[in-house]
Design an enzyme around this catalytic site. Sequence first.
Site, PDB file in Angstrom:
ATOM      1  N   GLY A 161       2.607   7.318  -1.067  1.00 26.05           N
ATOM      2  CA  GLY A 161       3.385   8.411  -1.628  1.00 26.05           C
ATOM      3  C   GLY A 161       4.351   9.009  -0.630  1.00 26.05           C
ATOM      4  O   GLY A 161       5.121   9.914  -0.964  1.00 26.05           O
ATOM      5  N   GLY A 162       4.334   8.500   0.606  1.00 20.49           N
ATOM      6  CA  GLY A 162       5.249   8.970   1.637  1.00 20.49           C
ATOM      7  C   GLY A 162       6.502   8.125   1.704  1.00 20.49           C
ATOM      8  O   GLY A 162       6.646   7.111   1.026  1.00 20.49           O
ATOM      9  N   LEU A 200      -4.200   4.369  -3.199  1.00 23.95           N
ATOM     10  CA  LEU A 200      -5.625   4.643  -3.148  1.00 23.95           C
ATOM     11  C   LEU A 200      -5.878   6.137  -3.268  1.00 23.95           C
ATOM     12  O   LEU A 200      -5.314   6.928  -2.514  1.00 23.95           O
ATOM     13  CB  LEU A 200      -6.225   4.137  -1.840  1.00 23.95           C
ATOM     14  N   ALA A 204       0.856  -1.180   0.000  1.00 32.26           N
ATOM     15  CA  ALA A 204       0.000   0.000   0.000  1.00 32.26           C
ATOM     16  C   ALA A 204       0.894   1.232   0.000  1.00 32.26           C
ATOM     17  O   ALA A 204       1.514   1.556   1.007  1.00 32.26           O
ATOM     18  CB  ALA A 204      -0.901  -0.006   1.227  1.00 32.26           C
ATOM     19  N   MET A 205       0.987   1.908  -1.133  1.00 28.68           N
ATOM     20  CA  MET A 205       1.906   3.034  -1.294  1.00 28.68           C
ATOM     21  C   MET A 205       1.147   4.353  -1.224  1.00 28.68           C
ATOM     22  O   MET A 205       0.383   4.690  -2.117  1.00 28.68           O
ATOM     23  CB  MET A 205       2.656   2.912  -2.623  1.00 28.68           C
ATOM     24  N   GLY A 257       3.396   0.636   5.420  1.00 35.32           N
ATOM     25  CA  GLY A 257       4.477   1.368   6.074  1.00 35.32           C
ATOM     26  C   GLY A 257       4.166   1.785   7.494  1.00 35.32           C
ATOM     27  O   GLY A 257       4.823   2.680   8.030  1.00 35.32           O
ATOM     28  N   CYS A 267      -6.265  13.409   6.545  1.00 32.46           N
ATOM     29  CA  CYS A 267      -6.044  13.700   5.131  1.00 32.46           C
ATOM     30  C   CYS A 267      -7.087  14.617   4.519  1.00 32.46           C
ATOM     31  O   CYS A 267      -6.774  15.429   3.654  1.00 32.46           O
ATOM     32  CB  CYS A 267      -5.938  12.398   4.335  1.00 32.46           C
ATOM     33  N   SER A 307       6.026   3.985   3.246  1.00 31.04           N
ATOM     34  CA  SER A 307       5.557   2.933   2.343  1.00 31.04           C
ATOM     35  C   SER A 307       6.481   2.783   1.141  1.00 31.04           C
ATOM     36  O   SER A 307       6.624   1.677   0.594  1.00 31.04           O
ATOM     37  CB  SER A 307       4.128   3.212   1.883  1.00 31.04           C
ATOM     38  N   CYS A 358     -10.578   4.274   8.704  1.00 26.35           N
ATOM     39  CA  CYS A 358      -9.963   4.109   7.384  1.00 26.35           C
ATOM     40  C   CYS A 358      -9.183   2.801   7.319  1.00 26.35           C
ATOM     41  O   CYS A 358      -9.277   2.052   6.347  1.00 26.35           O
ATOM     42  CB  CYS A 358      -9.052   5.300   7.082  1.00 26.35           C
TER      43      CYS A 358
END
Length: 384
Positions: free
Chosen positions: A22-23, A45, A19-20, A137, A210, A26, A113
């Site tokens: 973008g940080g 996602l 599960a990426m 992550g 978020c 992960s 979530c």
Amino acid sequence: MLNSLGLPRDPSETRVVVAMSGGVDSSVVAALLKREGYDVLGITLQLYDHGAAAHRKGACCAGQDIHDARRVAEAIGIPHYVLDYEARFRAAVIDRFTQSYLDGETPIPCVECNRSIKFRDLLETARELGADVLATGHYVASRGLPDGRRTLHRAADPGRDQSYFLYATTPEQLNLLRFPLGELPKDDTRALAREFGLTVAEKADSQDICFVTQGRYSDVIERLKPGAVQGGDIVHLDGRVLGQHNGIIHYTVGQRKGLGVSTGEPLYVIRLEAKAARVVVGPREALATRMIRITDVNWLGDVPVESLGNAGLEVAVRVRSTREPRPAILRHDGTAATVELLSAEDGVSPGQACVIYESDLPRARVLGGGTIARTSAEAAPAAA
């Protein structure tokens, strides 16, 4: 012989969905597993369109984060997919968050979530892609037991531990989840990102929820539920009406600053009464909580929680993500679970999570948790 993910096969024969977000965290997980020879797929996602909802472009779970995840996947040479989960996220997380605040609670959308989106819907997607495990992550640890089950534990780095937000992970989900960063300090993670040459190596950590782009929950709620916020009285515990407010969503239990009233004594929000649209304030000692009733219990212990009875189980509990676990007794009368804190805690708010640990030790096992439904002060001594 087991591989590093605890599976009895060669890494090259083990498919892992990462599960990426973008940080950096992960991204390092994906790079580490790729280097170890696993068959890695990256999934990002898209949860929330900040451009439409917050009147600005980009930010978490959309825009730049998706771009960053895609660049990392290209750099380390793995397939990458972006899935549109906005409708699911809105129904499972944002709508519940909004209603919970209107009900006078202080919800934690990150828990929902993880429970409803990442570890349910995304895990199902990972299975459909033929994955053996889903890796994230998160800073939390899991360990395999001889009988094949897995247990959840606090991370090695106490300053980064995210177990509070993952208590709702079910035993079935744990068997398919892996958390490669659970044994690493954050500094080591960033060092690995630099070693891999990842463009996100110095990217700042996400701090806020978020979909709350400016740190103001009330703005989001008023936008999503126009006309639902009602004003009312600010009332002292002794019954005095001290002033008015323009919505209980602007207050949280334990709040002191910004109450809009002055009586010459320090006042704190003691409770929120949604039906009466009242904010009840009083002295700090009125915040003390010794008994907590929890609902929607997720249990990861070895014996059924319903079997604990009145004798209960000695545990440690965390009632806020920023607090350390404190000694407590967990009981269950067959229909409901209650927690007795051995020393009073201030500012325990309905809607928050009460996470249960085996002990207050740094690497303690997570036994589960639930949503705080009701609180009360220390019970009066029994009559002689």
